[in-house]
Design an enzyme around this catalytic site. Structure first.
Site, PDB file in Angstrom:
ATOM      1  N   ILE A  66       0.848  -1.203   0.000  1.00  0.00           N
ATOM      2  CA  ILE A  66       0.000   0.000   0.000  1.00  0.00           C
ATOM      3  C   ILE A  66       0.879   1.247   0.000  1.00  0.00           C
ATOM      4  O   ILE A  66       0.575   2.233  -0.683  1.00  0.00           O
ATOM      5  CB  ILE A  66      -0.966  -0.026   1.207  1.00  0.00           C
ATOM      6  CG1 ILE A  66      -1.990  -1.164   1.004  1.00  0.00           C
ATOM      7  CG2 ILE A  66      -1.671   1.314   1.373  1.00  0.00           C
ATOM      8  CD1 ILE A  66      -2.951  -1.364   2.160  1.00  0.00           C
ATOM      9  N   TYR A  92      -8.496 -11.733  12.234  1.00  0.00           N
ATOM     10  CA  TYR A  92      -7.720 -10.495  12.386  1.00  0.00           C
ATOM     11  C   TYR A  92      -7.169 -10.373  13.813  1.00  0.00           C
ATOM     12  O   TYR A  92      -6.103  -9.808  14.033  1.00  0.00           O
ATOM     13  CB  TYR A  92      -8.566  -9.284  11.989  1.00  0.00           C
ATOM     14  CG  TYR A  92      -7.744  -8.112  11.518  1.00  0.00           C
ATOM     15  CD1 TYR A  92      -6.845  -8.236  10.464  1.00  0.00           C
ATOM     16  CD2 TYR A  92      -7.850  -6.872  12.142  1.00  0.00           C
ATOM     17  CE1 TYR A  92      -6.080  -7.160  10.041  1.00  0.00           C
ATOM     18  CE2 TYR A  92      -7.095  -5.788  11.712  1.00  0.00           C
ATOM     19  CZ  TYR A  92      -6.212  -5.942  10.665  1.00  0.00           C
ATOM     20  OH  TYR A  92      -5.467  -4.869  10.253  1.00  0.00           O
ATOM     21  N   LYS A 133      -5.057  -2.085  15.816  1.00  0.00           N
ATOM     22  CA  LYS A 133      -5.600  -1.040  14.925  1.00  0.00           C
ATOM     23  C   LYS A 133      -6.563  -0.119  15.687  1.00  0.00           C
ATOM     24  O   LYS A 133      -6.620   1.079  15.408  1.00  0.00           O
ATOM     25  CB  LYS A 133      -6.305  -1.670  13.725  1.00  0.00           C
ATOM     26  CG  LYS A 133      -5.377  -2.395  12.742  1.00  0.00           C
ATOM     27  CD  LYS A 133      -4.317  -1.494  12.139  1.00  0.00           C
ATOM     28  CE  LYS A 133      -3.643  -2.153  10.936  1.00  0.00           C
ATOM     29  NZ  LYS A 133      -2.445  -1.398  10.501  1.00  0.00           N
ATOM     30  N   LYS A 184      -4.561  -7.557  -1.650  1.00  0.00           N
ATOM     31  CA  LYS A 184      -3.625  -8.682  -1.577  1.00  0.00           C
ATOM     32  C   LYS A 184      -2.180  -8.182  -1.548  1.00  0.00           C
ATOM     33  O   LYS A 184      -1.607  -7.835  -2.573  1.00  0.00           O
ATOM     34  CB  LYS A 184      -3.846  -9.608  -2.769  1.00  0.00           C
ATOM     35  CG  LYS A 184      -3.310 -11.005  -2.526  1.00  0.00           C
ATOM     36  CD  LYS A 184      -3.761 -11.944  -3.631  1.00  0.00           C
ATOM     37  CE  LYS A 184      -3.305 -13.364  -3.395  1.00  0.00           C
ATOM     38  NZ  LYS A 184      -1.919 -13.498  -2.946  1.00  0.00           N
ATOM     39  N   LEU A 207       1.800  -8.603   0.796  1.00  0.00           N
ATOM     40  CA  LEU A 207       2.590  -9.566   1.575  1.00  0.00           C
ATOM     41  C   LEU A 207       2.008  -9.736   2.982  1.00  0.00           C
ATOM     42  O   LEU A 207       1.795 -10.858   3.453  1.00  0.00           O
ATOM     43  CB  LEU A 207       4.027  -9.050   1.651  1.00  0.00           C
ATOM     44  CG  LEU A 207       5.131 -10.036   1.971  1.00  0.00           C
ATOM     45  CD1 LEU A 207       5.159 -11.153   0.937  1.00  0.00           C
ATOM     46  CD2 LEU A 207       6.474  -9.303   2.009  1.00  0.00           C
TER      47      LEU A 207
END
Ligand code: 0WD
Length: 254
Positions: free
Chosen positions: A20, A155, A162, A192, A194
């Site tokens: 990202i 998650y 987060k 998608k 790493l």
């Protein structure tokens, strides 16, 4: 194209061309910003150097956010190169892969602390250094995920990290506002990368989003990059402390 001309930004968290952080770097470059990059370890150095070159950026060196001396070194290198800084992108997270699967309750103390340190505290550690270089105001941006707000399968402890990261955005925004330094986060839909490939059933999550988001698709690196350019440029000069969803609208559904 000249939206970010004259702005100098540090991009932290490029692992490869699917990161990202790389999507954000490309958008900033297209808008005329000057970029510097850190990399984590020698393995990523080889990946980051050619990417930095692609966007006429500089590489300021190794930075592992769990080693404070390397954060100091990165910001010293930025200061030596530029003297000041306009924006910083924090696109860094880590949790043991075997705990991004199954139940949250099975999290170990060791991984809990490590996940919080690398995925949450590091943004504050970076803000401490960046504040000193943002002498003309600035913009700090981090990346979060909907798993902070709601339970998401697998998650786990990353969701807690987060949530704390999003809270830290608000506290940092309040601390730094008088210096005209803005602090925001993008809550990106699943992509998608790493890091994402370490999350259990990630392909299923991508499919689920494709069927259920208002836009009936997933988001791209370029889309996150374009939204980041808004936060890192003066277009968002009245905005701070914001958690902005770039998720094809999933947050209104789930
Ligand atoms: O679906 C996704 N991919 C989403 C990612 C949805 C919503 C948010 N995010 C977040 C992630 O949680 C992270 O905060 O975006 C941020 C960037 O993640 P990414 O682009 O998905 O993943 P990746 O390309 O793997 O970049 C993350 C990088 C690391 O890569 P690896 O995979 O080698 O761990 O974070 C860096 C590293 O380069 N990183 C560190 N950097 C410095 N010190 C450290 C560390 N200790 N640990 C990881």
């Amino acid at each position: 194209p000249g939206l970010m001309r004259g702005k100098r930004g540090l991009i932290m968290g490029v692992a490869n061309n699917r990161s990202i952080a790389w999507g954000i770097a490309k958008a900033c470059h297209n808008h005329g910003a000057d970029l510097a990059f850190t990399y984590q370890g020698d393995a990523l150095k080889k990946r980051v150097e050619p990417l930095a070159e692609e966007v006429d950026g500089i590489v300021v060196g190794h930075c592992d956010v769990s080693e404070p001396a390397t954060i100091d070194a990165a910001f010293q290198a930025v200061e030596a190169a530029w003297g000041s800084l306009d924006f910083v992108v924090h696109a860094i997270a880590f949790s043991d892969k075997d705990q991004l699967d199954g139940r949250y309750i099975d999290t170990t103390e060791d991984n809990f602390v490590k996940t919080m340190l690398i995925s949450c505290y590091s943004f504050t550690a970076i803000a401490q250094r960046a504040e000193k270089l943002m002498t003309n105001g600035g913009s700090m941006l981090t990346l979060t995920y909907y798993g902070a707000e709601k339970w998401m399968p697998h998650y786990n402890v990353m969701g807690l990290a987060k949530a704390a990261l999003e809270s830290s955005v608000r506290y940092l925004a309040a601390d730094l506002g008088q210096k005209n330094i803005r602090v925001n986060a993008i809550s990106a839909g699943p992509i998608k990368t790493l890091a994402a490939s370490g999350i259990g059933d990630f392909r299923y999550i991508l499919k689920w989003n494709e069927y259920n988001t208002p836009l009936r698709r997933n988001v791209s690196l370029d889309e996150v990059g374009d939204s980041a350019a808004y936060f890192l440029s003066d277009l968002s000069r009245g905005v701070t402390g914001e958690i902005h969803h770039v998720d094809a609208g999933y947050h209104v559904v789930g």
